[in-house]
Structure formats: C-alpha cells, structure tokens
Write an enzyme that holds these catalytic residues in place. Structure first.
Site, short mmCIF file in Angstrom:
data_model
loop_
_atom_site.label_atom_id
_atom_site.label_comp_id
_atom_site.label_asym_id
_atom_site.label_seq_id
_atom_site.Cartn_x
_atom_site.Cartn_y
_atom_site.Cartn_z
N TYR A 58 19.42 28.69 9.43
CA TYR A 58 18.33 29.56 9.88
C TYR A 58 18.20 29.55 11.40
O TYR A 58 18.31 28.50 12.03
CB TYR A 58 16.99 29.11 9.28
CG TYR A 58 16.84 29.39 7.81
CD1 TYR A 58 16.83 30.71 7.35
CD2 TYR A 58 16.70 28.36 6.89
CE1 TYR A 58 16.67 30.98 5.99
CE2 TYR A 58 16.53 28.63 5.54
CZ TYR A 58 16.52 29.94 5.10
OH TYR A 58 16.36 30.20 3.77
N LYS A 97 0.85 -1.20 0.00
CA LYS A 97 0.00 0.00 0.00
C LYS A 97 0.88 1.25 0.00
O LYS A 97 2.09 1.16 0.26
CB LYS A 97 -0.93 -0.02 1.21
CG LYS A 97 -0.19 0.01 2.55
CD LYS A 97 -1.16 -0.22 3.71
CE LYS A 97 -0.42 -0.23 5.03
NZ LYS A 97 -1.29 -0.64 6.15
C1 PLP Z 1 -0.59 -1.75 6.67
C2 PLP Z 1 -1.23 -3.03 7.09
C3 PLP Z 1 -0.45 -4.15 7.36
C4 PLP Z 1 1.07 -4.11 7.36
O1 PLP Z 1 1.50 -3.54 8.57
P1 PLP Z 1 3.06 -3.42 8.92
O2 PLP Z 1 3.08 -2.85 10.28
O3 PLP Z 1 3.66 -2.49 7.91
O4 PLP Z 1 3.61 -4.78 8.82
C5 PLP Z 1 -1.09 -5.33 7.65
N1 PLP Z 1 -2.43 -5.40 7.69
C6 PLP Z 1 -3.22 -4.34 7.45
C7 PLP Z 1 -4.70 -4.47 7.52
C8 PLP Z 1 -2.65 -3.11 7.15
O5 PLP Z 1 -3.42 -2.06 6.90
#
Ligand code: PLP
Length: 374
Positions: A265, A35
């Site tokens: 800065y 994702k």
């Molecule tokens: C993002 C997600 C994961 C992966 O989580 P990590 O902490 O990156 O391993 C797994 N299951 C669901 C439903 C997620 O949204």
C-alpha cells in the site's frame, strides 16, 4: 489448513528467566507478575514455567481466580488492590493479598465482615504519582490499618518511576526509607529494572543492615518474559534473558521486483535493483505493529533480513536478498527464537515501532494460535 502463523511460549525460557531474576534479587522472594494475562502470553500457558515463583502478582480478580483454578495454593497479590467492597469477599474466599493505596480501600476493609484477617501491602507514592499514599500520610494510613481486626500483616510497598533510566531509584528509595525505617513488616520495592540494575544500590541507600529491608519481595514482570527493561542501554542478551514468546509465520508468496518497482500500500518502498520479496502471513491484525517501517528486522529461515513496504492487515513483505534459498513455506520469525537458535529480540522490533516489548507481547492478537513448548 490454518493460516501459517504461530506464537510459541517457551516454558524453559520462563524458568531460566525466573532463576535469573531470583539470583539478581539475592535472597528475596519473587512475585512473578502475570498481569494482563501474563503480558499477553496467557496465564495458563506460563504457569508451568513460573510456578517456581513465591507468588503471583496481578490486577484482575478473574485472573486471580484462574491462578487458583490451576491449583496454586501460594500467595497471590492484587497490585491495585480492590475496586469495590464485594471484591474483599473474593479476597477472603481465594485468600488473596491485596494492595492498599488509598483511604477508600481502608474504608472498605473496615466495612468488610470476615473472621479471617487479610494480608495487605500498603503502598506509598514515593514519587511516581500514580497510586499510593503520600509519604507524609503513609504512617497514619499504616496506623489506621493496623487497628483494624480485618487486617493481619501489613507489608510496605512502593513502585519506581525511573528504575530503567538515568534518574534511577535513589530519590524514591530515600523517601521510602525515611518514612518506613521503624515500621515493622516486609518490603516490596523492585520491578524488573530495579531488580536487575539497583539491588545493590537499593541496599546502600537503605543503610546497614539493609539487605532484608529492601529485598523481601521483588516484583519482576518483563524480565521473566525475556525482554530487557532498559533496552537499548542493555539488551535482553546482555542480561542473559531468553525470549519467552516467539511469533513466527510462513512465506505464502514470492514476488520478483524489477528495479523501480514498489511493494504494498502507498508504494512507499521502491526497489533500487531487481530483488525478491517474500509475502508473510502476519499483519497488524495479528499484533505486528503497523508503524514498523521498512528496515524492521526479521529472521527468514533463521537469517536476519528486513521488512520492506507497509505492514498491512494480514501480510508483511520481507527482503529475500540475503536469503536466496527462501521461498513459499520458509519460516519468518517476527520476534523470538528461530529453529536454528538465532534470536530476534522483541525489544528491537518494539524500538522500530517506537514502543517497548511490553506492548508487543500484550498486543498479540487473539486470532493467532498459540502453542506451549517445553
Ligand atoms: C507491572 C508491575 C510490576 C512489574 O513491572 P516490570 O517492569 O514488568 O518488571 C511491578 N510492580 C507493579 C506495581 C506493577 O504494576
């Protein structure tokens, strides 16, 4: 010449991290979670490294389309399911499996005209209180889904809120197990933290014979990208994970500061003694967090030193005291692996920025050129 900044995606590290997650998960099949454009890496750029997974899990339909365009014929799971009825047409066309977390999604399935029944993952809210059916409503949702001709196989899914912390997964496991023990279907429970920390624990909580119950599909994301899900309790190196992304830039100028001189800065760093400072072609507009204070670690020519002064839009400044040979053209690793093999974990930089490695990866700016390495 382009600005001397580059992100590198390490294909072999992705492959190795995937194998490591697979081993931790015993015989489970592995969803590679890609994702958010593969946690900022780029889906097309990680595909080669992660194609050994059993499936790809993501949220956006257009990302699912991109995975299919890469030639992937295996499973793809939509982790939040569909958002409107016509999304189901694309699910049919692209053969996507999808999460069902609410009644509205069951209504959409019931209204979907298709000859090909779909595989769904029915999500329980076992305590995270984000998505999913409450435990006491889960079985009626299952029964409703099971009666639909549009639905083929139903898998059972939940997500842990504390797999990385002291609270752990036992409570949620118990809730899930109590409500699902006699339901057929594959189970998908574990994110990275649960996969690395709790597989054995999860198995126990499920009672015997339990391995199959909990371990059909794991869902590692962050571990694949070489960041520890439970930093600082464990580092990525503790888990044997390697960075899948290196962000590096060159020194474009050097300043000799005399004692009492400031840099950047707000003049918020004052040199105690005379010192050399390197000006690096990376700033917050590249995704390097502005909040990183003086002392945030960097590698200069593979040697560990620190930032000094404020992060600006296009530049940061680094202390060259420990690297007297460094000068214009020297490579500064902001996170990842240096040419000499030294590693600066993204988790350490994230901690200085009061965040997690996830956010830094996802925040890599589009102006940074990206190269894929073997
Ligand atoms: C993002 C997600 C994961 C992966 O989580 P990590 O902490 O990156 O391993 C797994 N299951 C669901 C439903 C997620 O949204």
């Amino acid at each position: 010449m382009p600005r001397p900044i580059l992100a590198t995606i390490h294909t072999q590290a992705l492959r190795d991290n995937l194998s490591l997650a697979r081993c931790a998960a015993d015989d489970a099949r592995v969803w590679a979670v890609v994702k958010a454009n593969a946690y900022g890496h780029g889906i097309e750029r990680v595909f080669e490294g992660l194609r050994g997974a059993d499936g790809f899990a993501l949220l956006d339909l257009n990302e699912a389309q991109r995975v299919r365009d890469l030639g992937w014929r295996g499973p793809i799971l939509l982790l939040e399911g569909v958002f409107e009825l016509r999304d189901l047409e694309l699910c049919s066309r692209l053969d996507l499996w999808h999460t069902v977390h609410c009644d509205a999604q069951i209504d959409m399935l019931a209204a979907h005209k298709t000859n090909v029944a779909q595989r769904v993952f029915l999500k329980m809210n076992s305590g995270m209180n984000r998505l999913g059916f409450a435990p006491e409503r889960y079985r009626s949702a299952w029964t409703r889904l099971n009666a639909l001709p549009q639905v083929d196989e139903i898998s059972l899914m939940t997500h842990f809120s504390d797999a990385d912390g002291a609270k752990g997964v036992a409570e949620q496991m118990a809730v899930f197990a109590a409500m699902t023990h006699d339901l057929p279907g594959e189970r998908s429970l574990s994110n990275s933290a649960a996969t690395l920390r709790h597989m054995a624990h999860a198995d126990q909580a499920m009672g015997q014979p339990s391995t199959k119950l909990v371990s059909d599909w794991v869902r590692p994301g962050i571990a694949l990208y070489g960041s520890a899900p439970d930093f600082p309790e464990h580092s990525a190196a503790d888990w044997g994970l390697q960075p899948s992304m290196t962000l590096a830039a060159k020194i474009i100028a050097v300043q000799a500061l005399s004692a009492g001189a400031s840099v950047g800065y707000g003049s918020n760093f004052l040199a105690q003694d005379a010192m050399r400072v390197g000006v690096v072609a990376c700033g917050y507009a590249d995704g390097y967090p502005r909040i990183c204070p003086t002392g945030t670690p960097v590698l200069v020519d593979g040697t560990r030193t620190r930032t000094v002064g404020r992060v600006s839009m296009d530049m940061i400044t680094v202390d060259l005291t420990a690297v007297p040979q460094a000068g214009p053209g020297s490579v500064v690793t902001l996170w990842g692996t240096a040419a000499n093999g030294a590693v600066l974990s993204i988790d350490e930089v994230a901690a200085c920025a009061q965040t997690v490695g996830y956010e830094l990866m996802c925040g890599l700016a589009s102006r940074v050129p990206v190269e894929v390495a073997a």
